[in-house]
Design an enzyme around this catalytic site. Sequence first.
Site, mmCIF file in Angstrom:
data_model
loop_
_atom_site.group_PDB
_atom_site.id
_atom_site.type_symbol
_atom_site.label_atom_id
_atom_site.label_comp_id
_atom_site.label_asym_id
_atom_site.label_seq_id
_atom_site.Cartn_x
_atom_site.Cartn_y
_atom_site.Cartn_z
ATOM 1 N N ILE A 160 0.834 -1.194 0.000
ATOM 2 C CA ILE A 160 0.000 0.000 0.000
ATOM 3 C C ILE A 160 0.873 1.250 0.000
ATOM 4 C CG2 ILE A 160 -1.726 1.322 1.297
ATOM 5 C CD1 ILE A 160 -2.734 -1.348 2.402
ATOM 6 N N HIS A 161 0.522 2.182 -0.850
ATOM 7 C CA HIS A 161 1.244 3.460 -0.938
ATOM 8 C C HIS A 161 0.291 4.598 -0.563
ATOM 9 C CE1 HIS A 161 3.961 6.550 -2.534
ATOM 10 N NE2 HIS A 161 2.860 7.099 -3.053
ATOM 11 N N PRO A 162 0.742 5.543 0.246
ATOM 12 C CA PRO A 162 2.035 5.607 0.920
ATOM 13 C C PRO A 162 1.947 5.033 2.330
ATOM 14 C CG PRO A 162 0.941 7.716 1.109
ATOM 15 C CD PRO A 162 -0.010 6.807 0.384
ATOM 16 N N GLU A 185 6.773 0.416 2.746
ATOM 17 C CA GLU A 185 7.552 0.480 1.512
ATOM 18 C C GLU A 185 9.049 0.525 1.774
ATOM 19 O OE1 GLU A 185 5.067 2.764 -1.826
ATOM 20 O OE2 GLU A 185 5.192 3.913 0.050
#
Length: 233
Positions: A208-210, A214
């Site tokens: 999943i961004h943001p 990450e």
Amino acid sequence: MAKKRSSLPEGQKDGQIQQFEGEEVLLAAGRRSNSDLLRPERTGVEIDRQGWIRVDEYLQTSKKGIWALGDAIGKHMFRHTANYEARIVAHNILLAQGEAERKAADYHAVPYAVFSHPTVAGVGRKESEAKARGLKVLVGRARYTDSAKGVAMAEEYGLVKVVLEEETGRILGASIIGPEAPELIQQVVYLMNTDRQDLSTAMRSQVIHPTINEVLGRAFSGLERSRNREQPK
């Protein structure tokens, strides 16, 4: 509480001793066994030189029918490890039909967390520990600011480091310092408990961004051969 002034060597720079002030001092001297009070050896249970109860890989003591776990065996003294060991013992006592069905305790991916500021978490072997065992390793590093969420958090000191065995790609360990470090390290624990114990599951998964998740992918994506460094790991 009145402040107490202390003058202690914090480290020397240019031959000068640094000074600091503090209100309290925390002294963590470790843990020791209390078997000198309980005397488990009187039941036929063997203990080692430090007083910890000896167990086999199935967590059974030298006395048939007596099992031990948690701090009493002096291995990994974490609540979550004791919970895990309790499940192993319960299976071996209640469910296993004979020795062939017993489960052995597996300690290759024991996580830990220090809920300080910043938070610190880790699992498995460090780079220096893996190299000391003669393993050729790949190392990946990423700062929190290598992710959009890390930039938004203005978390310039957060860092993720992962260590993999070069020959097999097996994840050997990881260290994280920064916000949500325990939550991030748990993802590495899951990967280290897959059949291949590598990062293939993570690499084919969408992130999943943001999110700060990450930054872990960034570390795995930036692997390089370990080099001899002047600074300690």
